[in-house]
Design a protein around this motif. Structure first.
Motif, PDB file in Angstrom:
ATOM      1  N   GLY A 129      -5.097  -0.801 -12.067  1.00 42.00           N
ATOM      2  CA  GLY A 129      -5.445  -2.227 -12.050  1.00 42.00           C
ATOM      3  C   GLY A 129      -6.892  -2.494 -12.412  1.00 42.00           C
ATOM      4  O   GLY A 129      -7.228  -3.568 -12.895  1.00 42.00           O
ATOM      5  N   ASP A 130      -7.756  -1.527 -12.136  1.00 33.61           N
ATOM      6  CA  ASP A 130      -9.169  -1.715 -12.480  1.00 33.61           C
ATOM      7  C   ASP A 130      -9.345  -1.639 -13.994  1.00 33.61           C
ATOM      8  O   ASP A 130      -8.593  -0.932 -14.672  1.00 33.61           O
ATOM      9  CB  ASP A 130     -10.038  -0.629 -11.826  1.00 33.61           C
ATOM     10  N   LYS A 131     -10.330  -2.314 -14.471  1.00 29.48           N
ATOM     11  CA  LYS A 131     -10.574  -2.229 -15.918  1.00 29.48           C
ATOM     12  C   LYS A 131     -12.072  -2.139 -16.223  1.00 29.48           C
ATOM     13  O   LYS A 131     -12.912  -2.592 -15.420  1.00 29.48           O
ATOM     14  CB  LYS A 131      -9.930  -3.384 -16.673  1.00 29.48           C
ATOM     15  N   ILE A 132     -12.331  -1.556 -17.370  1.00 27.37           N
ATOM     16  CA  ILE A 132     -13.732  -1.424 -17.788  1.00 27.37           C
ATOM     17  C   ILE A 132     -14.100  -2.634 -18.636  1.00 27.37           C
ATOM     18  O   ILE A 132     -13.387  -2.978 -19.586  1.00 27.37           O
ATOM     19  CB  ILE A 132     -13.945  -0.121 -18.585  1.00 27.37           C
ATOM     20  N   VAL A 133     -15.195  -3.264 -18.271  1.00 27.10           N
ATOM     21  CA  VAL A 133     -15.713  -4.400 -19.054  1.00 27.10           C
ATOM     22  C   VAL A 133     -17.043  -3.952 -19.661  1.00 27.10           C
ATOM     23  O   VAL A 133     -17.950  -3.535 -18.948  1.00 27.10           O
ATOM     24  CB  VAL A 133     -15.924  -5.640 -18.156  1.00 27.10           C
ATOM     25  N   ILE A 160     -16.833  -6.711  -8.778  1.00 27.75           N
ATOM     26  CA  ILE A 160     -17.352  -5.553  -9.516  1.00 27.75           C
ATOM     27  C   ILE A 160     -17.418  -4.350  -8.567  1.00 27.75           C
ATOM     28  O   ILE A 160     -18.049  -4.431  -7.512  1.00 27.75           O
ATOM     29  CB  ILE A 160     -18.765  -5.865 -10.073  1.00 27.75           C
ATOM     30  N   CYS A 161     -16.750  -3.270  -8.963  1.00 28.22           N
ATOM     31  CA  CYS A 161     -16.783  -2.079  -8.101  1.00 28.22           C
ATOM     32  C   CYS A 161     -17.779  -1.045  -8.629  1.00 28.22           C
ATOM     33  O   CYS A 161     -18.117  -0.093  -7.923  1.00 28.22           O
ATOM     34  CB  CYS A 161     -15.397  -1.478  -7.970  1.00 28.22           C
ATOM     35  N   ARG A 162     -18.248  -1.249  -9.869  1.00 27.60           N
ATOM     36  CA  ARG A 162     -19.249  -0.330 -10.437  1.00 27.60           C
ATOM     37  C   ARG A 162     -20.002  -1.040 -11.542  1.00 27.60           C
ATOM     38  O   ARG A 162     -19.397  -1.763 -12.345  1.00 27.60           O
ATOM     39  CB  ARG A 162     -18.547   0.916 -10.985  1.00 27.60           C
ATOM     40  N   LEU A 163     -21.304  -0.835 -11.576  1.00 27.32           N
ATOM     41  CA  LEU A 163     -22.110  -1.412 -12.647  1.00 27.32           C
ATOM     42  C   LEU A 163     -23.090  -0.353 -13.146  1.00 27.32           C
ATOM     43  O   LEU A 163     -23.765   0.288 -12.330  1.00 27.32           O
ATOM     44  CB  LEU A 163     -22.878  -2.633 -12.126  1.00 27.32           C
ATOM     45  N   GLU A 164     -23.122  -0.162 -14.450  1.00 29.12           N
ATOM     46  CA  GLU A 164     -24.051   0.823 -15.004  1.00 29.12           C
ATOM     47  C   GLU A 164     -24.777   0.216 -16.210  1.00 29.12           C
ATOM     48  O   GLU A 164     -24.158  -0.456 -17.035  1.00 29.12           O
ATOM     49  CB  GLU A 164     -23.300   2.103 -15.413  1.00 29.12           C
ATOM     50  N   SER A 214     -20.583 -10.778  -5.438  1.00 24.29           N
ATOM     51  CA  SER A 214     -19.830 -10.476  -6.666  1.00 24.29           C
ATOM     52  C   SER A 214     -19.386  -9.017  -6.698  1.00 24.29           C
ATOM     53  O   SER A 214     -18.589  -8.630  -7.543  1.00 24.29           O
ATOM     54  CB  SER A 214     -20.702 -10.753  -7.901  1.00 24.29           C
ATOM     55  N   PHE A 215     -19.920  -8.226  -5.785  1.00 23.58           N
ATOM     56  CA  PHE A 215     -19.631  -6.791  -5.777  1.00 23.58           C
ATOM     57  C   PHE A 215     -18.737  -6.440  -4.593  1.00 23.58           C
ATOM     58  O   PHE A 215     -18.767  -7.124  -3.555  1.00 23.58           O
ATOM     59  CB  PHE A 215     -20.941  -5.999  -5.675  1.00 23.58           C
ATOM     60  N   SER A 254       0.837  -1.209   0.000  1.00 19.64           N
ATOM     61  CA  SER A 254       0.000   0.000   0.000  1.00 19.64           C
ATOM     62  C   SER A 254       0.861   1.244   0.000  1.00 19.64           C
ATOM     63  O   SER A 254       0.502   2.263  -0.598  1.00 19.64           O
ATOM     64  CB  SER A 254      -0.942  -0.006   1.208  1.00 19.64           C
ATOM     65  N   LEU A 255       1.998   1.161   0.673  1.00 22.84           N
ATOM     66  CA  LEU A 255       2.909   2.317   0.655  1.00 22.84           C
ATOM     67  C   LEU A 255       3.465   2.558  -0.737  1.00 22.84           C
ATOM     68  O   LEU A 255       3.680   3.694  -1.160  1.00 22.84           O
ATOM     69  CB  LEU A 255       4.068   2.101   1.646  1.00 22.84           C
ATOM     70  N   LEU A 256       3.718   1.469  -1.442  1.00 23.98           N
ATOM     71  CA  LEU A 256       4.239   1.595  -2.812  1.00 23.98           C
ATOM     72  C   LEU A 256       3.164   2.070  -3.792  1.00 23.98           C
ATOM     73  O   LEU A 256       3.454   2.380  -4.946  1.00 23.98           O
ATOM     74  CB  LEU A 256       4.795   0.251  -3.280  1.00 23.98           C
ATOM     75  N   GLY A 257       1.944   2.099  -3.324  1.00 22.30           N
ATOM     76  CA  GLY A 257       0.845   2.554  -4.195  1.00 22.30           C
ATOM     77  C   GLY A 257       0.355   1.485  -5.139  1.00 22.30           C
ATOM     78  O   GLY A 257      -0.392   1.764  -6.075  1.00 22.30           O
ATOM     79  N   LEU A 258       0.748   0.253  -4.922  1.00 21.66           N
ATOM     80  CA  LEU A 258       0.278  -0.819  -5.791  1.00 21.66           C
ATOM     81  C   LEU A 258      -1.107  -1.276  -5.345  1.00 21.66           C
ATOM     82  O   LEU A 258      -1.380  -1.329  -4.144  1.00 21.66           O
ATOM     83  CB  LEU A 258       1.246  -2.002  -5.734  1.00 21.66           C
ATOM     84  N   PRO A 259      -1.991  -1.566  -6.259  1.00 23.05           N
ATOM     85  CA  PRO A 259      -3.326  -1.989  -5.857  1.00 23.05           C
ATOM     86  C   PRO A 259      -3.286  -3.364  -5.211  1.00 23.05           C
ATOM     87  O   PRO A 259      -2.555  -4.244  -5.664  1.00 23.05           O
ATOM     88  CB  PRO A 259      -4.094  -2.044  -7.188  1.00 23.05           C
ATOM     89  N   LEU A 260      -4.074  -3.510  -4.145  1.00 22.18           N
ATOM     90  CA  LEU A 260      -4.130  -4.811  -3.492  1.00 22.18           C
ATOM     91  C   LEU A 260      -4.914  -5.774  -4.366  1.00 22.18           C
ATOM     92  O   LEU A 260      -4.583  -6.928  -4.482  1.00 22.18           O
ATOM     93  CB  LEU A 260      -4.791  -4.671  -2.132  1.00 22.18           C
ATOM     94  N   GLN A 261      -5.971  -5.292  -4.955  1.00 23.53           N
ATOM     95  CA  GLN A 261      -6.788  -6.162  -5.801  1.00 23.53           C
ATOM     96  C   GLN A 261      -7.485  -5.314  -6.861  1.00 23.53           C
ATOM     97  O   GLN A 261      -8.033  -4.256  -6.552  1.00 23.53           O
ATOM     98  CB  GLN A 261      -7.828  -6.874  -4.966  1.00 23.53           C
ATOM     99  N   ALA A 262      -7.437  -5.797  -8.072  1.00 23.50           N
ATOM    100  CA  ALA A 262      -8.096  -5.063  -9.159  1.00 23.50           C
ATOM    101  C   ALA A 262      -9.578  -5.393  -9.177  1.00 23.50           C
ATOM    102  O   ALA A 262      -9.996  -6.465  -8.735  1.00 23.50           O
ATOM    103  CB  ALA A 262      -7.457  -5.455 -10.478  1.00 23.50           C
ATOM    104  N   HIS A 263     -10.337  -4.451  -9.694  1.00 23.37           N
ATOM    105  CA  HIS A 263     -11.782  -4.656  -9.800  1.00 23.37           C
ATOM    106  C   HIS A 263     -12.239  -4.352 -11.216  1.00 23.37           C
ATOM    107  O   HIS A 263     -11.510  -3.713 -11.983  1.00 23.37           O
ATOM    108  CB  HIS A 263     -12.523  -3.757  -8.801  1.00 23.37           C
TER     109      HIS A 263
END
Lengths: 202, 230
Positions: B67-71, B129-133, B173-174, B11-20
């Motif tokens: 790390g997050d991506k749009i699907v 899923i961190c966002r659904l539209e 799932s969210f 977290s200090l390095l700014g790397l994402p712990l988990q992508a969403h």
């Protein structure tokens, strides 16, 4: 001599007056021939045509039918064998579906409201042959096909309606009367209860 | 305990712990042969739900966490049928438009496939899923990917998600802070509330109609006292 003249007049006048008329240009000439192929004269054709005109005189109902746009619907299309239903096109504004469908022996009270699905490559929906979808309103067909294993969602009334998969149809002409029975609606929400749908009319 | 220093280090390095995953869902257009002569004729333009989703994707890209991506999920059957009707290869156009943003559509053909795509376990292959539209036709009880396309004025049962189907979507799932938005009409009148109750995440939805006619993101229709609600 005078007697001779009187005798001649006595013989000649009835002969002239009572003689059969001479054939005119337009009167039929009956020739006794052995040939079966006798040519009909123009006068005969004209006479037959006049008789035909009288027989085929257009009836009002026929004129109305011929001028209906639905007259463009083919008399028969697709696979027209197997089990069949009688269907009547009924249009309800902003309501999912095509119309009513029933078996021959059933009354229209027993008819089911259906959404109609064509079969690609075999049979499109009947209205696609017409200039506008409503042109076959209150028109009857004999439908060939099956009920789908799934239903269709009607968003106005929040109900599910049966889906009929059309394989073929035969046109039966305009119905005698309109079916005024409303399509299925939930008790809490009649047709157009929430009719405001997407405004994405672009 | 041994992992704690590593996690802190990451977290200090700014790397994402988990992508969403950020999910954008595009429903399908109606056929003109059904809609052409109606008073309220829908989808004169075939790409209402494509353009809006891509406009939103462009906005979201700016704030996308590392790390997050749009699907981008697209309901294919309606575009295939509209392609046949208009004699224009819309799937090709969709792919070309997506490619401009670096997005490739993931097609689904029915709601069962959609539920499968929404099933996530948080693994690398199936990130949460961190966002659904959602962009598409709807009423207050239903998302209609298929509308006036297979049948006139409605959608087929396997091609719509009714509130009664929401049990098939798992809240696990969210992410716990996932945000959901439905840009369909009337979703805020019931669908949003049922989503929150069943799926467990809040969903913003419209009271009244939404309007895609200006292109890009939909807006609430004028003059109907519409609003966005949870």
């Amino acid at each position: 001599m005078g007697l001779l003249i009187l005798f001649f007049v006595w013989i000649a006048i009835p002969a002239v007056c009572l003689a059969p008329p001479l054939p005119t240009r337009f009167s039929p000439v009956v020739e006794e021939t052995n040939s079966e192929s006798s040519m009909a004269l123009p006068s005969q054709e004209g006479q037959e045509a006049r008789e035909d005109e009288e027989i085929r005189k257009p009836v009002d109902e026929k004129v109305v039918r011929a001028t209906l746009a639905a007259a463009h619907t083919p008399a028969k299309h697709g696979e027209t064998s197997g089990e069949s239903w009688i269907a009547q096109r009924t249009m309800v504004e902003d309501y999912c579906g095509w119309g009513w469908i029933k078996k021959d022996k059933d009354s229209w009270r027993q008819a089911r409201w259906v959404a109609l699905e064509g079969t690609r490559g075999t049979c499109p929906l009947p209205h696609t042959f017409l200039p506008r979808p409503e042109d076959d309103k209150n028109y009857q067909y004999r439908f060939f096909g099956t009920f789908a294993p799934y239903r269709a969602y009607e968003p106005q009334a929040d109900v599910w309606v049966d889906v009929f998969i059309l394989k073929g149809f035969m046109s039966l002409g305009p119905a005698k009367e309109e079916i005024r029975r409303p399509p299925p609606a939930q008790a809490s929400s009649g047709v157009n209860r929430f009719a405001e749908r997407g405004a994405n009319v672009r | 305990m041994r992992l704690l220093p590593i996690l802190c280090g990451l977290s200090l390095l700014g790397l994402p712990l988990q992508a969403h995953d950020v999910l954008l869902i595009s429903g399908g257009p109606a056929l003109r042969s059904f809609e052409k002569y109606k008073k309220a004729s829908h989808d004169k333009y075939w790409g209402n739900f494509i353009d809006s989703a891509l406009t939103r994707a462009e906005e979201l890209k700016k704030d996308l966490k590392a790390g997050d991506k749009i699907v981008w999920l697209v309901f294919r059957p309606s575009y295939t049928r509209r392609t046949a009707e208009d004699q224009t290869d819309y799937l090709k156009i969709i792919e070309e438009r997506g490619a401009k943003l670096g997005l490739s559509p993931t097609y689904f053909d029915n709601k069962t496939q959609l539920f499968t795509l929404l099933r996530r376990d948080g693994s690398k292959e199936k990130p949460k899923i961190c966002r659904l539209e959602y962009f598409g036709h709807s009423n207050k009880k239903c998302w209609m990917f298929d509308y006036s396309n297979r049948v006139d004025g409605g959608g087929l049962e396997p091609l719509v998600v009714h509130v009664d189907d929401l049990e098939k979507i798992s809240g696990s799932s969210f992410t716990s802070d996932a945000e959901c938005v439905s840009y369909g009409c009337h979703s805020g009148e019931e669908f949003s509330q049922r989503w929150r109750m069943i799926v467990g995440r809040p969903m913003v939805g419209a009271v009244g109609k939404t309007d895609y006619s200006d292109g890009g993101m939909p807006k609430l229709s004028n003059g109907k006292d519409g609003s966005w609600v949870y």
